[in-house]
Design an enzyme around this catalytic site. Structure first.
Site: not given
Ligand code: FAD
Length: 522
Positions: A93, A154, A267
């Site tokens: 994400h 969120d 918020e």
């Molecule tokens: P990825 O996008 O898959 O990874 C993000 C980064 O973290 C990459 O660099 C990856 O290599 C690294 N990573 C992933 N897993 C690990 C792990 N286990 N160990 C070490 N590194 C790792 N963020 C907020 O803070 N508050 C919000 O309210 C919020 N709302 C969101 C709503 C939506 C619809 C979306 C799409 C995103 C939102 N986000 C929010 C952002 C979100 O926190 C980031 O996208 C975050 O990257 C988490 O997504 P993911 O788990 O898919 O991680």
């Protein structure tokens, strides 16, 4: 048999390309056909993210069943002659390819086969979870014990490792701090392949490094998350303001309440002209009766501000007492008279509110579109300048997505972690969560929205607003050095210690890998 041969030939290709000093069968020790995948659909899904702005293909995708699988793969990359990139991917994400691994291996942490289930300690009020666990599943597990994590995002279809690598914020952060302030312990696989358990008082340098560390220092394979008794219901309220100073004054007042009755979540969002008070993030008002800004007696301004607050409660405390508490808190606020909108719902439904909107957008084909999102931390002292220059200036009257704004208390953030925030006691999150739509409307194209983002960043730069990007995206090391400021030497030292070959999370583009010849698209 054919599948096995195919796999072996793909592994040989990988070995030739990355120059591993290994026999092909050695890599099978790392990834059996169930774990290391060269399958087209796996490669394709790991090459895209929620941002949908950039496609970068990995060589393979690992579906780990344990921390050892993760460790074996990272060790292989660390010890091989040429090295290769390894990126953990939570739910993909990110916006700008942060979990991509050009010509390397993506470790698909979420949904990985064989992951273990969350383990709750009722007595010690924590839950141990796999790093790829989605927050929605963490919630479902802990609710079985009447418990829940304290600090949220969120949206709950994000992975624990992914949000802890950033910070993890929502309307509870003013009170509990970000998610990284609510973690007791993590198990991490470093860039050398070592499996290390770390906490505030145990291997603390690594613990602080990985909290908000953008995946640079290790892969989180397990996290121990603090819990509290789960509320049962939520009173969810929105009130409107035409005056920005009135709006921020009330937000800042609400987050300053300590040791006295207060809201549980604070918020807010910005509504520009022509916008509806509903947006995709949460259909709070009746969809059949959308409220237009023009219908509110807003005092003639183009922009409205909506404060969003909640109060959690238990069914046994009764609706009358929650009415009184909310009423007493609302009395201190200076919103537009008559602009109070209230709803009441189960706690889980409130926490999972964005998923409902996701399903609606998906059904209209509006979810898998480019998302040029921009998230900024803005110091309290400059938020009014930001309002003038951006909300009332750069943004047109069609914003193509929610614009969130809410303040947080810096004393709830641990400065020893890797995250950078503005140097003031209170700072705001401003989140421009916009979707690009190539539907003929020029104002909504990816090009136009990306250009607006650039203008916003330039405006902040030229006017020394002192913003820091949240979920940061920079493309040169100089920009990253500016981002980290006085924290850069520490960030650099930690990288040299925990990931000396720059194997991990190369998609963040902070450190040039030491195996550049293989990763020209870095
Ligand atoms: P990825 O996008 O898959 O990874 C993000 C980064 O973290 C990459 O660099 C990856 O290599 C690294 N990573 C992933 N897993 C690990 C792990 N286990 N160990 C070490 N590194 C790792 N963020 C907020 O803070 N508050 C919000 O309210 C919020 N709302 C969101 C709503 C939506 C619809 C979306 C799409 C995103 C939102 N986000 C929010 C952002 C979100 O926190 C980031 O996208 C975050 O990257 C988490 O997504 P993911 O788990 O898919 O991680």
């Amino acid at each position: 048999m054919a599948a096995k041969l195919l796999l072996l030939s793909a592994i040989c290709r990988l070995i030739v390309i990355v120059g591993l000093t290994l026999h092909p069968t050695d890599i099978l020790l790392v990834g059996t056909e169930n774990q290391l995948s060269f399958n087209r659909s796996d490669i394709q899904s790991a090459s895209l993210d929620f941002g949908r702005m950039k496609t970068v293909e990995p060589m393979a995708v690992l579906h780990p069943a344990s921390a050892s699988d993760v460790s074996n793969l990272v060790k292989l990359a660390f010890e091989s002659a040429h090295g290769f990139a390894v990126s953990a991917r939570g739910h993909g994400h990110s916006i700008n390819g942060q979990s991509q691994a050009a010509n390397g291996v993506v470790i698909q942490m979420s949904g990985s086969r064989g992951r273990w289930s969350p383990e709750v300690s009722e007595k010690l009020m924590y839950v141990d979870v796999w790093g790829g666990e989605l927050w929605i599943d963490v919630l479902k597990s802990t609710l079985q014990y009447g418990l829940a994590p304290k600090s949220w995002t969120d949206y709950l279809y994000l992975s624990v490792g992914g949000t802890l690598s950033n910070a993890g914020i929502s309307g509870q952060a003013f009170n509990h701090g970000p998610q990284i302030s609510n973690v007791h312990e993590v198990e991490v696989v470093t860039g050398k392949g070592e499996v290390v358990t770390c906490a505030e008082d145990k291997n603390s340098e690594l613990f602080h490094a990985v909290m908000g560390g953008l995946g640079q220092f290790g892969i989180i394979t397990r996290a121990r998350i603090a819990l509290e008794p789960a509320p049962q219901r939520v009173r969810w309220i929105r009130v409107l303001y035409s005056s920005f100073s009135g709006f921020t004054h009330d937000q800042e007042y609400l987050i300053s309440l300590h040791g006295q009755p207060k809201f549980d979540y604070v918020e807010g969002f910005v509504i520009v002209d022509e916008g509806l008070i509903n947006n995709w993030r949460s259909s709070f008002f009746s969809p059949s009766n959308p409220i237009k800004i023009s219908s509110i007696n807003a005092g003639g301004g183009n922009v409205l501000y909506c404060l969003e607050i909640t109060k959690n409660y238990y069914q046994h405390s009764g609706p009358e007492s929650i009415d009184q508490e909310v009423e007493a808190l609302l009395q201190k606020l200076n919103y537009i008279p008559g602009s109070v909108f209230t709803t009441d719902l189960p706690y889980v439904d409130f926490l999972d509110r964005v998923h409902k909107a996701e399903l609606k957008l998906r059904s209209k084909g509006l979810w898998d579109v480019p998302h040029p999102w921009l998230n900024l931390f803005v110091p309290k002292s400059r938020i009014a300048d930001f309002d003038q220059g951006v909300f009332k200036g750069i943004l047109g009257n069609k914003t193509s997505g929610p614009i969130l704004i809410y303040p947080m208390n810096k004393n709830k953030w641990d400065d020893k972690t890797s995250v950078v925030t503005p140097n003031e006691d209170v700072f705001y999150l401003v989140a421009l969560l916009r979707s690009a739509l190539e539907n003929g409307e020029e104002a909504l194209t990816l090009e136009r929205l990306s250009d607006e983002n650039r203008r916003i960043l330039n405006f902040c730069n030229e006017n020394n607003i002192g913003v820091k990007q949240y979920l940061p995206h920079h493309t040169t090391q100089q920009e990253w050095m500016d981002h980290y400021g006085e924290k850069w030497p520490q960030f650099y030292k930690r990288k040299m210690e925990f990931d000396p070959r720059h194997i991990l999370a190369t998609g963040q583009k902070i450190f040039e890998p030491s195996f550049t010849s293989m990763t020209r698209s870095w």
